[in-house]
Motif scaffolding. Structure first.
Motif, mmCIF file in Angstrom:
data_model
loop_
_atom_site.group_PDB
_atom_site.id
_atom_site.type_symbol
_atom_site.label_atom_id
_atom_site.label_comp_id
_atom_site.label_asym_id
_atom_site.label_seq_id
_atom_site.Cartn_x
_atom_site.Cartn_y
_atom_site.Cartn_z
ATOM 1 N N TYR A 1 46.382 66.553 85.961
ATOM 2 C CA TYR A 1 45.415 67.510 86.506
ATOM 3 C C TYR A 1 44.948 68.546 85.494
ATOM 4 O O TYR A 1 44.125 69.422 85.828
ATOM 5 N N TYR B 1 42.899 68.915 82.965
ATOM 6 C CA TYR B 1 41.488 69.184 82.708
ATOM 7 C C TYR B 1 40.831 69.923 83.882
ATOM 8 O O TYR B 1 39.913 70.723 83.678
ATOM 9 N N TYR B 2 41.290 69.653 85.071
ATOM 10 C CA TYR B 2 40.637 70.182 86.262
ATOM 11 C C TYR B 2 40.992 71.651 86.522
ATOM 12 O O TYR B 2 40.349 72.311 87.332
ATOM 13 N N SER C 1 40.288 73.825 84.597
ATOM 14 C CA SER C 1 39.167 74.569 84.025
ATOM 15 C C SER C 1 38.367 75.307 85.095
ATOM 16 O O SER C 1 37.766 76.352 84.816
ATOM 17 N N ALA C 2 38.349 74.795 86.318
ATOM 18 C CA ALA C 2 37.576 75.428 87.390
ATOM 19 C C ALA C 2 38.057 76.851 87.650
ATOM 20 O O ALA C 2 37.246 77.754 87.919
ATOM 21 N N LEU D 1 31.586 74.398 91.704
ATOM 22 C CA LEU D 1 32.868 74.143 91.040
ATOM 23 C C LEU D 1 33.590 72.943 91.652
ATOM 24 O O LEU D 1 34.135 72.096 90.933
ATOM 25 N N TYR E 1 31.657 69.734 90.756
ATOM 26 C CA TYR E 1 31.778 69.430 89.331
ATOM 27 C C TYR E 1 33.153 68.832 89.037
ATOM 28 O O TYR E 1 33.257 67.806 88.351
ATOM 29 N N ILE E 2 34.213 69.468 89.541
ATOM 30 C CA ILE E 2 35.561 68.974 89.260
ATOM 31 C C ILE E 2 35.795 67.632 89.935
ATOM 32 O O ILE E 2 36.392 66.721 89.347
ATOM 33 N N TYR F 1 34.170 65.211 87.829
ATOM 34 C CA TYR F 1 34.896 65.055 86.565
ATOM 35 C C TYR F 1 36.134 64.178 86.753
ATOM 36 O O TYR F 1 36.507 63.421 85.849
ATOM 37 N N VAL F 2 36.757 64.266 87.923
ATOM 38 C CA VAL F 2 37.868 63.364 88.233
ATOM 39 C C VAL F 2 37.409 61.913 88.099
ATOM 40 O O VAL F 2 38.110 61.072 87.547
ATOM 41 N N TRP G 1 27.954 64.647 89.979
ATOM 42 C CA TRP G 1 27.351 65.521 88.970
ATOM 43 C C TRP G 1 25.851 65.674 89.196
ATOM 44 O O TRP G 1 25.288 66.736 88.904
ATOM 45 N N ALA H 1 34.236 71.313 80.257
ATOM 46 C CA ALA H 1 34.465 71.557 81.680
ATOM 47 C C ALA H 1 34.530 73.053 81.992
ATOM 48 O O ALA H 1 34.575 73.443 83.165
#
Length: 315
Positions: free
Chosen positions: A27, A29-30, A32-33, A54, A57-58, A61-62, A126, A176
């Motif tokens: 998790y 990278y996520y 970043s939100a 947010l 986007y996340i 991104y997943v 996205w 991100a």
């Protein structure tokens, strides 16, 4: 008569295999939100559009990450690099069950379908983000498209990671932070740019140790990256240079007035642990231990950046 609707063991096992294929438990990278949210002006913190952007986007991104790693595994099983790199000798720090294609839990065809489905998921979400975001511009849309396409082509199709582009893709998680922030505010502050750079470097400071550990298998598979194209001593110097980039980025940000001097105090505990990471990986050759330390430092860095944003913007 009762109806048993519980999932069968086979269904649960298959679902668990797909979760591992897409690295959905990773998790980092996520997170970043949360950094983006804490960096927003006070007027936007509790706005419904903020949360929608947010979350979408996340969630998208997943899908992007899941597609990337799933198709990477497809290539890894086909060229034999995963079988070499996940040998029994590294089992203590690299669990074979993390590779469902190697363990036989999934077929290559299933992994490919999952990867392309995840890519479509990411592209749809996205696109929705770009439609509802309060601030949009062509360059942000093109950047999102570039991240999506390049990540999916990381080890599949164009095989960017096999053709000198691996390290470039490995730092894209930093975007991100930048992309959703710009979508919400229409600008990129010095603080957000620094956090984008740091977040990307933290990702790189995990992967470069994996690359050094996997160098023999990657060479056999024909992957051309910094690890396979340089000698072990030269690559160790590259790793040290990557560590130093973190300090340089903060120093430059302070020098241009992007962040206050007290930002260093938040980074010092992380940098102390970075020394331990470099000692383990570069000094002692414990590459997978250094990789695990990098993952921990990536996670510990998130609250440091959250605190920086709160102190800089909301206190």
């Amino acid at each position: 008569m009762s109806l048993n609707i519980a999932a069968s063991p086979d269904t649960r096992d298959r679902l668990n295999a797909y979760i591992k294929l897409g690295k959905l438990g990773f998790y980092d990278y996520y997170l970043s939100a949360f950094i983006v949210w804490a960096a927003l002006p006070g007027s936007q913190l509790w706005d419904g559009t903020t949360f929608a952007v947010l979350l979408l986007y996340i969630a998208g991104y997943v899908g992007v990450v899941a597609a990337t790693v799933a198709l990477d595994d497809v290539t890894g099983i086909r060229d034999g690099s995963d079988a070499h790199n996940y040998s029994p000798e590294t089992g203590a720090l690299r669990d074979l069950t993390r590779k469902p294609l190697l363990s036989g839990a999934l077929t290559v065809r299933q992994a490919e379908l999952f990867g392309w489905g995840a890519m479509v998921w990411g592209a749809i979400l996205w696109s929705m983000v770009f439609v509802i975001a309060p601030e949009t511009s062509l360059w942000v849309g093109l950047l999102m498209a570039a991240v999506l396409i390049s990540n999916v082509q990381y080890s599949y199709g164009m095989k960017i990671s096999y053709n000198f582009g691996q390290e470039l893709i490995l730092v894209t998680p930093g975007l991100a932070i930048l992309v959703p922030y710009v979508l919400l505010t229409g600008e990129a502050t010095g603080l957000v740019i620094l956090e984008t750079v740091l977040f990307g470097l933290w990702s790189l400071l995990v992967s470069i140790y994996s690359n050094m550990n996997d160098v023999e298998g990657d060479r056999l598979a024909g992957r051309r990256n910094l690890a396979t194209l340089t000698s072990p001593s030269a690559y160790r110097k590259i790793i040290v240079g990557a560590h130093l980039l973190e300090l340089i980025a903060v120093a430059v940000a302070i020098g241009v007035g992007a962040v206050p001097l007290w930002f260093v105090a938040l980074m010092v505990p992380l940098w102390v642990m970075r020394v331990s990471q470099a000692r383990a990986g570069v000094g002692q050759g414990n590459l997978l231990q250094a990789r695990m330390l990098g993952i921990k430092l990536h996670r510990w860095g998130v609250p440091a950046l959250l605190l920086a944003n709160v102190l800089a913007l909301h206190v």
